[in-house]
Design a protein around this motif. Structure first.
Motif, PDB file in Angstrom:
ATOM      1  N   SER A 160       6.759   5.033   4.111  1.00 36.04           N
ATOM      2  CA  SER A 160       5.372   4.828   3.708  1.00 36.04           C
ATOM      3  C   SER A 160       4.690   4.067   4.839  1.00 36.04           C
ATOM      4  O   SER A 160       5.081   2.938   5.162  1.00 36.04           O
ATOM      5  N   SER A 212       4.495   6.205  -3.819  1.00 38.21           N
ATOM      6  CA  SER A 212       4.941   5.892  -2.463  1.00 38.21           C
ATOM      7  C   SER A 212       6.039   4.835  -2.468  1.00 38.21           C
ATOM      8  O   SER A 212       6.920   4.844  -1.597  1.00 38.21           O
ATOM      9  N   ALA A 237       4.765   0.390   0.028  1.00 33.03           N
ATOM     10  CA  ALA A 237       3.934   1.313  -0.740  1.00 33.03           C
ATOM     11  C   ALA A 237       2.556   1.371  -0.113  1.00 33.03           C
ATOM     12  O   ALA A 237       2.101   0.412   0.521  1.00 33.03           O
ATOM     13  N   THR A 296       7.583  11.544   5.341  1.00 32.88           N
ATOM     14  CA  THR A 296       6.693  10.386   5.405  1.00 32.88           C
ATOM     15  C   THR A 296       5.474  10.594   4.518  1.00 32.88           C
ATOM     16  O   THR A 296       5.004  11.718   4.333  1.00 32.88           O
ATOM     17  N   ILE A 297       4.959   9.483   3.974  1.00 32.38           N
ATOM     18  CA  ILE A 297       3.645   9.436   3.341  1.00 32.38           C
ATOM     19  C   ILE A 297       2.791   8.511   4.198  1.00 32.38           C
ATOM     20  O   ILE A 297       3.229   7.406   4.541  1.00 32.38           O
ATOM     21  N   SER A 346       9.685   5.250  -0.777  1.00 33.33           N
ATOM     22  CA  SER A 346      10.325   4.295   0.129  1.00 33.33           C
ATOM     23  C   SER A 346      11.744   3.972  -0.316  1.00 33.33           C
ATOM     24  O   SER A 346      12.666   3.863   0.505  1.00 33.33           O
ATOM     25  N   TYR A 383      -4.327   9.301   1.276  1.00 36.76           N
ATOM     26  CA  TYR A 383      -3.045   9.486   1.939  1.00 36.76           C
ATOM     27  C   TYR A 383      -2.589  10.940   1.934  1.00 36.76           C
ATOM     28  O   TYR A 383      -3.055  11.757   1.141  1.00 36.76           O
TER      29      TYR A 383
END
Length: 357
Positions: free
Chosen positions: A207, A197, A164, A116-117, A201, A170
């Motif tokens: 994201s 991002s 995004a 994950t971001i 995804s 982040y």
């Protein structure tokens, strides 16, 4: 003992911002086991250099000096390559996280089962209104979702899924960043963080925006008053990704439609020149009887009395304004008051739907 995480910061701005940023950052990470990687992106003001030199010999600081300006993406790539932790926080040098927000971002990241971001929610310090909850996409347009919305007037889940998110605040694992190829070196202070991002995804990496991890963003304050021409960068981005981006503007607007708005019928006033408003209105199944395209003389704030004829201002039915951002029309207090009770609304490219009257 290995640092828990690394904060990556590219420095290329005025002394006042650098000075305030460094003092604030120290206050919110007091007691944290972390590393701060400062990448000085080319020649800077002598006061900026002095402030950074004072940090060089402090235990948690890792300072990298670049001979020339390289731009946000390259500077941050270099910062990551000089970092020593498995977890990364990318932080704009014009971003001021609230107390505990950094911990919350990393705690949330660690709890995710999938890669994950995660972006924190950013606010404008001047207004305390939303700057970004991640990105929203229309047809060949990209905006910060819910920009300028009052945070207390909209219900948001604790974790907001986006295509995004913004790299100004982040977090992610270093392995994720490197597996995505780092930031694209073509860009210069525009698009690269969001694009990374988006790429994530499309590869199945989440994201997200964490609602409660809040920071204030002096948007544009970290660019050293340098003019940045994004035209070529924008074309480059859309040529790469146009056929893989989902148009989610309609979904975000549809989620805000109340029963009364759905039942109503509107005369639509197009204030900007986005060519796909009719598609958006049809997709969210909003009832309208007419669409009127206007061409304001100036971009930005829209003054009803100078742009709208009386026939529209006195129209007895409901009006729907479609514009870049809802604040372009919401500043017309007198005209809005005159139209009280007629059910006017405004929608915008940031996904806002706001009732005017």
């Amino acid at each position: 003992m290995k640092n828990t995480y690394s904060i990556i910061v590219a420095i290329n701005n005025r002394f006042s911002i650098v000075d305030n940023f460094l003092h604030h950052l120290e206050s919110v990470i007091d007691g944290h086991n972390c590393e701060i990687v400062l990448v000085v992106d080319g020649p800077q003001d002598s006061n900026v250099c002095t402030a950074i030199h004072k940090k060089e010999n402090l235990p948690r600081y890792n300072v990298v000096w670049l001979d020339k300006q390289n731009g946000y993406g390259i500077a941050n790539n270099i910062g990551v390559n000089h970092s020593h932790s498995d977890f990364l926080l990318f932080l704009g040098s014009d971003v001021f996280p609230k107390s505990k927000s950094i911990e919350l971002l990393f705690d949330t990241l660690i709890k995710q089962e999938d890669e994950t971001i995660i972006q924190g929610l950013t606010l404008y310090p001047q207004t305390n209104r939303i700057q970004s909850t991640g990105h929203v996409f229309g047809h060949l347009i990209n905006r910060h979702a819910f920009e300028n919305r009052n945070i207390n007037e909209i219900e948001l889940p604790a974790l907001i899924k986006r295509q995004a998110v913004s790299s100004t605040f982040y977090v992610m694992k270093k392995t994720v960043f490197n597996s995505l190829g780092q930031f694209d070196k073509f860009y210069y202070n525009a698009w690269e963080g969001m694009e990374l991002s988006l790429k994530a995804s499309l590869q199945g990496i989440q994201s997200l925006c964490a609602r409660d991890a809040v920071a204030y963003h002096v948007r544009g304050g970290g660019r050293n008053d340098t003019y940045i021409d994004e035209e070529q960068q924008s074309v480059y981005f859309w040529c790469k990704w146009h056929d893989r981006i989902h148009n989610d503007l309609s979904n975000i607007l549809a989620q805000q439609l109340s029963d009364s708005v759905r039942k109503n019928s509107y005369t639509v006033i197009l204030v900007n020149q986005y060519r796909s408003w009719k598609y958006t209105l049809d997709e969210i199944k909003l009832n309208y009887n007419e669409i009127i395209q206007l061409y304001p003389r100036k971009h930005g704030k829209y003054i009803f009395e100078t742009e709208l004829p009386n026939a529209i201002l006195s129209y007895p039915g409901s009006l729907l304004f479609a514009c870049d951002n809802f604040q372009d029309v919401c500043s017309n207090a007198y005209s809005i008051q005159r139209r009280a009770g007629r059910g006017d609304i405004v929608i915008d490219l940031s996904g806002n739907l706001v009732r005017l009257t």
